[in-house]
Scaffold this active site. Structure first.
Site, PDB file in Angstrom:
ATOM      1  N   GLY A  14      -9.019 -13.761  -1.771  1.00 43.56           N
ATOM      2  CA  GLY A  14      -8.774 -12.623  -0.866  1.00 43.56           C
ATOM      3  C   GLY A  14      -9.350 -11.342  -1.450  1.00 43.56           C
ATOM      4  O   GLY A  14      -9.187 -11.069  -2.639  1.00 43.56           O
ATOM      5  N   THR A  27     -21.081  -3.905 -13.949  1.00 39.61           N
ATOM      6  CA  THR A  27     -22.541  -3.753 -13.913  1.00 39.61           C
ATOM      7  C   THR A  27     -22.999  -2.656 -14.860  1.00 39.61           C
ATOM      8  O   THR A  27     -23.885  -2.852 -15.699  1.00 39.61           O
ATOM      9  CB  THR A  27     -23.001  -3.399 -12.472  1.00 39.61           C
ATOM     10  N   ARG A  75     -13.116 -18.463  -0.198  1.00 32.05           N
ATOM     11  CA  ARG A  75     -12.309 -19.466  -0.900  1.00 32.05           C
ATOM     12  C   ARG A  75     -13.131 -20.746  -0.795  1.00 32.05           C
ATOM     13  O   ARG A  75     -13.291 -21.294   0.292  1.00 32.05           O
ATOM     14  CB  ARG A  75     -10.946 -19.634  -0.232  1.00 32.05           C
ATOM     15  N   ASP A 106      -5.088 -15.774  -8.497  1.00 34.18           N
ATOM     16  CA  ASP A 106      -4.756 -16.959  -9.303  1.00 34.18           C
ATOM     17  C   ASP A 106      -5.632 -18.178  -8.985  1.00 34.18           C
ATOM     18  O   ASP A 106      -6.050 -18.900  -9.886  1.00 34.18           O
ATOM     19  CB  ASP A 106      -3.263 -17.292  -9.232  1.00 34.18           C
ATOM     20  N   THR A 129      -6.336  -8.794  -6.864  1.00 37.16           N
ATOM     21  CA  THR A 129      -5.493  -9.279  -5.762  1.00 37.16           C
ATOM     22  C   THR A 129      -4.442  -8.232  -5.437  1.00 37.16           C
ATOM     23  O   THR A 129      -3.900  -7.589  -6.351  1.00 37.16           O
ATOM     24  CB  THR A 129      -4.781 -10.606  -6.114  1.00 37.16           C
ATOM     25  N   ASP A 131      -1.590  -8.943  -4.478  1.00 31.68           N
ATOM     26  CA  ASP A 131      -0.259  -9.549  -4.610  1.00 31.68           C
ATOM     27  C   ASP A 131       0.513  -9.156  -5.879  1.00 31.68           C
ATOM     28  O   ASP A 131       1.728  -9.320  -5.935  1.00 31.68           O
ATOM     29  CB  ASP A 131      -0.369 -11.082  -4.574  1.00 31.68           C
ATOM     30  N   ASP A 133       0.642 -10.741  -8.632  1.00 32.22           N
ATOM     31  CA  ASP A 133       1.380 -11.953  -8.998  1.00 32.22           C
ATOM     32  C   ASP A 133       0.855 -12.632 -10.261  1.00 32.22           C
ATOM     33  O   ASP A 133       1.240 -13.762 -10.556  1.00 32.22           O
ATOM     34  CB  ASP A 133       1.359 -12.955  -7.824  1.00 32.22           C
ATOM     35  N   ARG A 158       9.520   3.923  10.692  1.00 28.65           N
ATOM     36  CA  ARG A 158      10.822   4.616  10.590  1.00 28.65           C
ATOM     37  C   ARG A 158      11.047   5.561  11.778  1.00 28.65           C
ATOM     38  O   ARG A 158      12.155   5.677  12.301  1.00 28.65           O
ATOM     39  CB  ARG A 158      10.898   5.399   9.276  1.00 28.65           C
ATOM     40  N   ARG A 175       2.198 -13.564  -0.811  1.00 33.23           N
ATOM     41  CA  ARG A 175       2.329 -15.014  -1.031  1.00 33.23           C
ATOM     42  C   ARG A 175       3.723 -15.333  -1.526  1.00 33.23           C
ATOM     43  O   ARG A 175       4.670 -15.128  -0.820  1.00 33.23           O
ATOM     44  CB  ARG A 175       1.297 -15.479  -2.060  1.00 33.23           C
ATOM     45  N   ALA A 190      13.340   2.151   2.325  1.00 39.69           N
ATOM     46  CA  ALA A 190      13.898   1.111   3.212  1.00 39.69           C
ATOM     47  C   ALA A 190      15.252   0.635   2.678  1.00 39.69           C
ATOM     48  O   ALA A 190      15.591   0.871   1.515  1.00 39.69           O
ATOM     49  CB  ALA A 190      12.919  -0.055   3.309  1.00 39.69           C
ATOM     50  N   GLU A 191      15.999  -0.043   3.546  1.00 38.25           N
ATOM     51  CA  GLU A 191      17.353  -0.462   3.173  1.00 38.25           C
ATOM     52  C   GLU A 191      17.361  -1.677   2.266  1.00 38.25           C
ATOM     53  O   GLU A 191      18.256  -1.850   1.441  1.00 38.25           O
ATOM     54  CB  GLU A 191      18.172  -0.808   4.429  1.00 38.25           C
ATOM     55  N   LYS A 217      24.600   3.858   8.781  1.00 35.14           N
ATOM     56  CA  LYS A 217      23.264   4.169   9.301  1.00 35.14           C
ATOM     57  C   LYS A 217      23.083   3.594  10.690  1.00 35.14           C
ATOM     58  O   LYS A 217      23.588   2.517  10.981  1.00 35.14           O
ATOM     59  CB  LYS A 217      22.206   3.563   8.380  1.00 35.14           C
ATOM     60  N   ARG A 259      -4.936  -5.256   3.229  1.00 33.95           N
ATOM     61  CA  ARG A 259      -6.024  -5.570   2.290  1.00 33.95           C
ATOM     62  C   ARG A 259      -7.186  -4.582   2.388  1.00 33.95           C
ATOM     63  O   ARG A 259      -8.103  -4.619   1.572  1.00 33.95           O
ATOM     64  CB  ARG A 259      -6.543  -6.989   2.564  1.00 33.95           C
TER      65      ARG A 259
HETATM   66  O1  F6P Z   1      -3.807 -13.306  -2.009  1.00 33.50           O
HETATM   67  C1  F6P Z   1      -4.024 -12.238  -1.154  1.00 33.50           C
HETATM   68  C2  F6P Z   1      -3.496 -12.531   0.225  1.00 33.50           C
HETATM   69  O2  F6P Z   1      -3.713 -11.372   1.017  1.00 33.50           O
HETATM   70  C3  F6P Z   1      -2.042 -12.963   0.300  1.00 33.50           C
HETATM   71  O3  F6P Z   1      -1.140 -11.895   0.196  1.00 33.50           O
HETATM   72  C4  F6P Z   1      -2.009 -13.675   1.622  1.00 33.50           C
HETATM   73  O4  F6P Z   1      -0.995 -14.638   1.654  1.00 33.50           O
HETATM   74  C5  F6P Z   1      -3.361 -14.318   1.698  1.00 33.50           C
HETATM   75  O5  F6P Z   1      -4.203 -13.602   0.816  1.00 33.50           O
HETATM   76  C6  F6P Z   1      -3.970 -14.358   3.067  1.00 33.50           C
HETATM   77  O6  F6P Z   1      -5.176 -15.021   2.980  1.00 33.50           O
HETATM   78  P1  F6P Z   1      -6.254 -15.092   4.154  1.00 33.50           P
HETATM   79  O7  F6P Z   1      -6.893 -13.747   4.290  1.00 33.50           O
HETATM   80  O8  F6P Z   1      -7.219 -16.127   3.680  1.00 33.50           O
HETATM   81  O9  F6P Z   1      -5.510 -15.471   5.377  1.00 33.50           O
END
Ligand code: F6P
Length: 326
Positions: A14, A27, A75, A106, A129, A131, A133, A158, A175, A190-191, A217, A259
């Site tokens: 992604g 570069t 991918r 990852d 990424t 994420d 993660d 809101r 993810r 946010a709550e 609230k 993204r």
């Molecule tokens: O890993 C980045 C991410 O945006 C995740 O948060 C999400 O689950 C996934 O890629 C979505 O992938 P795609 O754009 O291939 O649907």
């Protein structure tokens, strides 16, 4: 001395805001240190289908502020096979590329690890990424920009949530990682955040309702991490409709808007520092490591550690959100 004369760069998986800043930094740092640079298009696909182009310093001019990736991304299924990786290796040999810098999440770094071991090929990874993660780094490239996008979107939601006195479930990416939802919730006031790391321990929805929704609230915003573990925002809304029909519930799925966009200053600086560090790591004979950042210091993280599943969430953040949402 590493003896590396030519470096290939690719972005994979992604896309994430800041990838272009990372491409630029890799570069320029490589050229500064006397190396040749080649851009590989469309991630590992570009190795298999020979889409490799020479890069000069001006190939990366005017891109630091741009979202997405000028190298495109994919991918790549073929790269998960032994035959595919062999074709990729032959392309690198043909092109005279001595080392690769792989910018991705990852899945991309898992591919890099397998390839590096199979062919004893030097690879350094950059965590690209939204994420956040990956293990061994406080932040990944793109995370801060995505967080800001989420915050701005939630600020807007809101307005309508308070006007209609509604309960909103807002689904964000990540993810299996709750950082975007959790810090997105803190940043936007946010709550609650319903995140994969906590979902097995307790029923977060029941807690939210019993801890005060509608006690003090008239509207509530709840961020939910996408995916099977939480069930996503739609599933949450369905449950509320069944179990608490008195509430006026709406769902907003933020999707791929998270993204996109121009990277924040933090992401540009992170990507620039990491890009320079990737070339330094290669010159220092580092192999099969991801560049990370911990306590504002650049660190080398072995691929095997970086890609481990289930990065733990910081409990202090979960506690802070609970305190702040009374
Ligand atoms: O890993 C980045 C991410 O945006 C995740 O948060 C999400 O689950 C996934 O890629 C979505 O992938 P795609 O754009 O291939 O649907």
């Amino acid at each position: 001395m590493s003896g590396i004369k030519s470096v290939g760069i690719l972005t994979s998986g992604g896309d994430a805001p800041g990838m272009n800043a990372a491409i630029r930094a890799v570069t320029r740092a490589a050229i500064y240190n006397g190396m040749e640079v080649k851009g590989v298009m469309r991630g590992y696909r570009g190795l298999i289908y020979d889409e490799i182009i020479p890069f000069q310093s001006n190939s990366v001019s005017n891109i630091i502020q741009k979202g997405g990736t000028i190298l495109k991304t994919a991918r790549c299924k073929e790269f998960t096979t032994t035959e595919g990786r062999k074709i990729a290796y032959e392309a690198l040999q043909r092109e005279g590329i001595d080392a690769l810098v792989v910018i991705g999440g990852d899945g991309s770094l898992t591919g890099a690890r397998i390839f590096a071991q199979e062919f004893n090929f030097p690879i350094v990874g950059l965590p690209g990424t939204i994420d956040n993660d990956l293990h061994g780094t406080d932040f990944t490239i793109g995370y801060d920009t995505a967080l800001n996008t989420i915050m701005e979107a939630v600020d807007k939601i809101r307005d309508t949530a308070t006007s209609h006195e509604r309960l909103f479930f807002i689904e964000v990416m990540g993810r299996e990682c709750g950082y975007l939802a959790l810090n997105g919730a803190i940043a936007s006031g946010a709550e609650a955040a319903i995140i994969p790391e906590v979902v097995e321990e307790e029923d977060q929805l029941r807690n939210l309702i019993s801890n005060g929704f509608r006690k003090t609230k008239s509207s509530s915003l709840v961020l939910v991490t996408e995916g099977e573990i939480t069930g996503g925002a739609m599933a949450m809304a369905e449950r509320v409709k069944q179990e608490y029909p008195q509430y006026d519930v709406r769902v907003s799925i933020l999707g791929h808007v998270q993204r996109g966009g121009s990277p924040t200053a933090s992401d540009r600086i992170l990507a620039s520092r990491m890009g320079v560090a990737a070339i330094e790591a290669l010159m220092d004979d580092q192999r099969n490591v991801m560049i990370g950042i911990e306590n504002d210091k650049i660190v080398y993280v072995p691929f095997s550690k970086a890609i481990k599943k289930n990065r733990p969430i910081r409990k202090e953040l979960v506690d802070a959100l609970n305190v702040l949402s009374i």
